[in-house]
Design a protein around this motif. Structure first.
Motif, PDB file in Angstrom:
ATOM      1  N   ARG A   1     -15.540  20.200  20.054  1.00  0.00           N
ATOM      2  CA  ARG A   1     -16.940  19.349  20.747  1.00  0.00           C
ATOM      3  C   ARG A   1     -18.000  19.402  19.899  1.00  0.00           C
ATOM      4  N   ASN A   2     -18.259  20.852  19.702  1.00  0.00           N
ATOM      5  CA  ASN A   2     -19.663  21.065  19.124  1.00  0.00           C
ATOM      6  C   ASN A   2     -19.378  21.750  17.714  1.00  0.00           C
ATOM      7  N   LEU A   3     -20.207  20.962  16.744  1.00  0.00           N
ATOM      8  CA  LEU A   3     -19.909  21.360  15.402  1.00  0.00           C
ATOM      9  C   LEU A   3     -21.130  22.274  14.886  1.00  0.00           C
ATOM     10  N   PHE A   4     -21.823  22.674  15.833  1.00  0.00           N
ATOM     11  CA  PHE A   4     -23.220  23.450  15.228  1.00  0.00           C
ATOM     12  C   PHE A   4     -22.571  24.837  14.623  1.00  0.00           C
ATOM     13  N   GLY A   5     -23.035  24.939  13.444  1.00  0.00           N
ATOM     14  CA  GLY A   5     -22.976  26.101  12.863  1.00  0.00           C
ATOM     15  C   GLY A   5     -21.553  25.941  11.747  1.00  0.00           C
ATOM     16  N   HIS A   6     -20.874  24.893  11.975  1.00  0.00           N
ATOM     17  CA  HIS A   6     -19.780  24.472  11.261  1.00  0.00           C
ATOM     18  C   HIS A   6     -20.160  23.792  10.005  1.00  0.00           C
ATOM     19  N   SER A   7     -19.559  23.963   9.072  1.00  0.00           N
ATOM     20  CA  SER A   7     -19.595  23.249   7.628  1.00  0.00           C
ATOM     21  C   SER A   7     -18.464  22.061   7.359  1.00  0.00           C
ATOM     22  N   LEU A   8     -17.756  21.859   8.255  1.00  0.00           N
ATOM     23  CA  LEU A   8     -16.561  21.012   8.101  1.00  0.00           C
ATOM     24  C   LEU A   8     -16.431  19.893   9.206  1.00  0.00           C
ATOM     25  N   GLN A   9     -16.195  18.716   9.182  1.00  0.00           N
ATOM     26  CA  GLN A   9     -15.890  17.977  10.409  1.00  0.00           C
ATOM     27  C   GLN A   9     -14.223  17.543  10.118  1.00  0.00           C
ATOM     28  N   ILE A  10     -13.269  17.357  11.005  1.00  0.00           N
ATOM     29  CA  ILE A  10     -12.065  17.072  10.799  1.00  0.00           C
ATOM     30  C   ILE A  10     -11.757  15.975  11.866  1.00  0.00           C
ATOM     31  N   LEU A  11     -11.413  14.831  11.506  1.00  0.00           N
ATOM     32  CA  LEU A  11     -11.070  13.592  12.294  1.00  0.00           C
ATOM     33  C   LEU A  11      -9.635  13.115  12.388  1.00  0.00           C
ATOM     34  N   HIS A  12      -9.004  12.722  13.402  1.00  0.00           N
ATOM     35  CA  HIS A  12      -7.889  12.167  13.589  1.00  0.00           C
ATOM     36  C   HIS A  12      -8.374  10.608  13.868  1.00  0.00           C
ATOM     37  N   GLU A  13      -8.340   9.698  12.943  1.00  0.00           N
ATOM     38  CA  GLU A  13      -8.673   8.050  12.763  1.00  0.00           C
ATOM     39  C   GLU A  13      -7.588   7.323  13.105  1.00  0.00           C
ATOM     40  N   THR A  14      -7.666   6.482  13.963  1.00  0.00           N
ATOM     41  CA  THR A  14      -6.656   5.378  14.325  1.00  0.00           C
ATOM     42  C   THR A  14      -7.446   4.162  14.322  1.00  0.00           C
ATOM     43  N   TYR A  15      -6.882   3.449  13.446  1.00  0.00           N
ATOM     44  CA  TYR A  15      -7.628   1.640  13.207  1.00  0.00           C
ATOM     45  C   TYR A  15      -6.598   0.975  13.836  1.00  0.00           C
ATOM     46  N   GLN A  16      -7.071   0.205  14.741  1.00  0.00           N
ATOM     47  CA  GLN A  16      -6.111  -0.813  15.390  1.00  0.00           C
ATOM     48  C   GLN A  16      -6.179  -2.152  14.282  1.00  0.00           C
ATOM     49  N   PRO A  17      -5.020  -2.968  14.321  1.00  0.00           N
ATOM     50  CA  PRO A  17      -4.783  -3.939  13.261  1.00  0.00           C
ATOM     51  C   PRO A  17      -6.325  -4.648  13.088  1.00  0.00           C
ATOM     52  N   GLY A  18      -6.688  -5.056  11.907  1.00  0.00           N
ATOM     53  CA  GLY A  18      -8.025  -5.718  11.691  1.00  0.00           C
ATOM     54  C   GLY A  18      -9.360  -4.890  11.967  1.00  0.00           C
ATOM     55  N   ALA A  19      -9.261  -3.611  12.749  1.00  0.00           N
ATOM     56  CA  ALA A  19     -10.357  -2.728  12.985  1.00  0.00           C
ATOM     57  C   ALA A  19     -11.173  -2.288  11.656  1.00  0.00           C
ATOM     58  N   ASP A  20     -12.395  -2.124  11.773  1.00  0.00           N
ATOM     59  CA  ASP A  20     -13.013  -1.760  10.234  1.00  0.00           C
ATOM     60  C   ASP A  20     -14.398  -0.751  10.642  1.00  0.00           C
ATOM     61  N   THR A  21     -14.929  -0.270   9.890  1.00  0.00           N
ATOM     62  CA  THR A  21     -16.061   0.399  10.048  1.00  0.00           C
ATOM     63  C   THR A  21     -17.332  -0.285  10.098  1.00  0.00           C
ATOM     64  N   GLY A  22     -17.248  -1.699   9.721  1.00  0.00           N
ATOM     65  CA  GLY A  22     -18.424  -2.457   9.825  1.00  0.00           C
ATOM     66  C   GLY A  22     -18.405  -3.112   8.352  1.00  0.00           C
ATOM     67  N   VAL A  23     -19.000  -4.661   8.664  1.00  0.00           N
ATOM     68  CA  VAL A  23     -19.156  -5.445   7.422  1.00  0.00           C
ATOM     69  C   VAL A  23     -20.062  -4.509   6.447  1.00  0.00           C
TER      70      VAL A  23
END
Length: 190
Positions: free
Chosen positions: A104-126
């Motif tokens: 939850r708190n990345l303060f003091g960390h140098s790495l971010q790890i994500l579990h990403e799920t894109y539903q059909p047609g989803a995108d990060t933006g045009v």
């Protein structure tokens, strides 16, 4: 002027802002939209690349909301948790794109790890986005179109990517099935 001190101050302000924004359950985009600034402004401040003016910082903090005095008096504590159950991952997006962050708190960390799920047609933006750091990931299931700069490639299960996040980039799910990715970003500037 001591640029090392200035850089450390920028990083401290950026890390503090990121911590409080995440604690409020807001993405960079949500905060930027709430206060009427470009998403890149929030990203540059959080990554320590720029030091905001007092008025700019006050405007951002109003969107969280927190006052300037509380912002500078607050001492974030680094999360000491080592293991995370699936249900403990922190959702940092909404809608057809799920970004679940380890910790939850990345303060003091140098790495971010994500579990990403894109539903059909989803995108990060045009519009392609960019931020400080490097990112990489491996497609677990489904298919994703990844655009980095002028390069574009459709990736499937087992395929991977790695690039400098300063390059404009965009992700878009392709096909009828959801796409699942495990990714990492360093420093945690997304």
């Amino acid at each position: 002027m001591n640029t090392e001190n200035t850089s450390n101050t920028n990083l401290e302000i950026g890390a503090r802002l990121r911590y409080l924004r995440e604690r409020a359950g807001m993405s960079q985009r949500a905060l930027a939209k709430a206060v009427g600034v470009p998403n890149s402004t929030v990203s540059l401040i959080e990554s320590g690349q720029t030091n905001p003016s007092v008025s700019a910082l006050k405007r951002l903090l109003d969107g969280i909301p927190i006052g300037l005095s509380e912002f500078f008096a607050f001492e974030p504590e680094q999360e000491r948790k080592v293991f995370f159950a699936a249900e403990e991952l922190t959702e940092i997006s909404r809608g057809k794109l799920s970004l679940r962050q380890v910790g939850r708190n990345l303060f003091g960390h140098s790495l971010q790890i994500l579990h990403e799920t894109y539903q059909p047609g989803a995108d990060t933006g045009v519009k392609k986005y960019q931020h400080e750091g490097e990112e990489g990931g491996i497609v677990i299931s489904g298919r994703i179109e990844v655009t980095v700069g002028e390069e574009r490639k459709i990736l499937g299960p087992g395929d991977a990517y790695l690039f400098n996040s300063n390059m404009p980039h965009r992700f878009k799910a392709i096909g009828a099935a959801p796409c699942e990715i495990i990714s990492a970003c360093t420093p945690p500037t997304f």
